[in-house]
Structures are given as C-alpha cells and as structure tokens.
Design a protein around this motif. Structure first.
Motif, PDB file in Angstrom:
ATOM      1  N   ILE A  19       0.834  -1.206   0.000  1.00  0.00           N
ATOM      2  CA  ILE A  19       0.000   0.000   0.000  1.00  0.00           C
ATOM      3  C   ILE A  19       0.868   1.255   0.000  1.00  0.00           C
ATOM      4  N   THR A  20       1.909   1.252   0.806  1.00  0.00           N
ATOM      5  CA  THR A  20       2.806   2.408   0.876  1.00  0.00           C
ATOM      6  C   THR A  20       3.510   2.640  -0.457  1.00  0.00           C
ATOM      7  N   VAL A  21       4.074   1.596  -1.031  1.00  0.00           N
ATOM      8  CA  VAL A  21       4.779   1.718  -2.316  1.00  0.00           C
ATOM      9  C   VAL A  21       3.816   2.161  -3.413  1.00  0.00           C
ATOM     10  N   PHE A  22       2.633   1.558  -3.455  1.00  0.00           N
ATOM     11  CA  PHE A  22       1.679   1.893  -4.507  1.00  0.00           C
ATOM     12  C   PHE A  22       1.221   3.346  -4.405  1.00  0.00           C
ATOM     13  N   GLN A  23       0.903   3.799  -3.205  1.00  0.00           N
ATOM     14  CA  GLN A  23       0.447   5.179  -3.059  1.00  0.00           C
ATOM     15  C   GLN A  23       1.555   6.179  -3.366  1.00  0.00           C
ATOM     16  N   HIS A  24       2.773   5.808  -3.064  1.00  0.00           N
ATOM     17  CA  HIS A  24       3.883   6.723  -3.290  1.00  0.00           C
ATOM     18  C   HIS A  24       4.270   6.809  -4.778  1.00  0.00           C
TER      19      HIS A  24
END
Length: 132
Positions: free
Chosen positions: A106-111
């Motif tokens: 989730i963190t990688v995708f949103q960033h």
C-alpha cells in the motif's frame, strides 16, 4: 421461522436456503462455543483454519489466533495442546507477515502510482483527479 431465516429465504431463494441454513443453524446466527467441543475436534478445527490460511486467506489465520489463543496458552494442559500451540503461533506469524506485506504494498503503490503512468492507472480501482 426467525426474522433472519425469513430474510435469507427471501433474498437467496429456496435453492440456497438449505445450504445457508446448514451453515447458520436452526436458531439463526449463533456464537461458536469451544467449551462444548472435544479437544480432538478443537485441534482438527484449528488445523483446518491454519491450512486454510495458505489458500491466500490470511483472515483465517487471524480467526485461528483469536479463537484458539485461550485454548492453546491459558487453559490447563491437555494432550492436543502442544500441537494447537504450534498452529496458533504459526497462524500469528502468518498474519503478521501478511500485514507487513500488505502495508508495504500500500505504501509503495500510493507513493509511486503517479510515476508508474499507465500501469499505475490500470492497477487503480479509481483514478484520482487532479495533479499528483
């Protein structure tokens, strides 16, 4: 017929009512009571939830930990308890691992979604409007 059973019959039709009725029970939604279950059956159920988690269903591991933690670690000793402890510990480890993987994704995708361009858009359920 309870209100819940009537609602299930009306929304699913008579074909699926028998199937749902077997899962829900005659008295509607009931709470699982592990006190009335034999230790061998508890171990069997714990094992099924543990193995079910490997079918990409980590929620089963979470349920396994919540339901069987007290039986595995807080109750007086019984013969199946050692194996049950193993399943509960491994289920907790699996839930933790899935949570770390999911939070990382989730963190990688949103960033990086905006930088991925078209691929990021294809992976998105909804495409946010505006500038990244």
């Amino acid at each position: 017929m309870t209100c819940l059973n009537y609602l299930i019959l009306q929304t699913t039709g008579p074909l699926f009512h028998g199937i749902l009725h077997s899962f829900i029970g005659k008295r509607g939604l009931s709470k699982m009571n592990l006190e009335r279950v034999q230790n061998e059956e508890k171990l069997n159920l714990c094992r099924k939830y543990y193995l079910g988690g490997f079918a990409l269903l980590p929620f089963l591991w979470l349920v396994n930990v919540i339901w069987f933690f007290k039986e595995a670690f807080l109750k007086p000793s019984f013969t199946e308890q050692v194996q049950m402890k193993t399943y509960v510990k491994r289920s907790a480890l699996g839930v933790l691992l899935w949570a770390v993987i999911l939070c990382t994704w989730i963190t990688v995708f949103q960033h990086f979604r905006a930088e991925w361009g078209e691929v990021g858009d294809y992976l998105s359920f909804t495409i946010p409007l505006g500038t990244p």
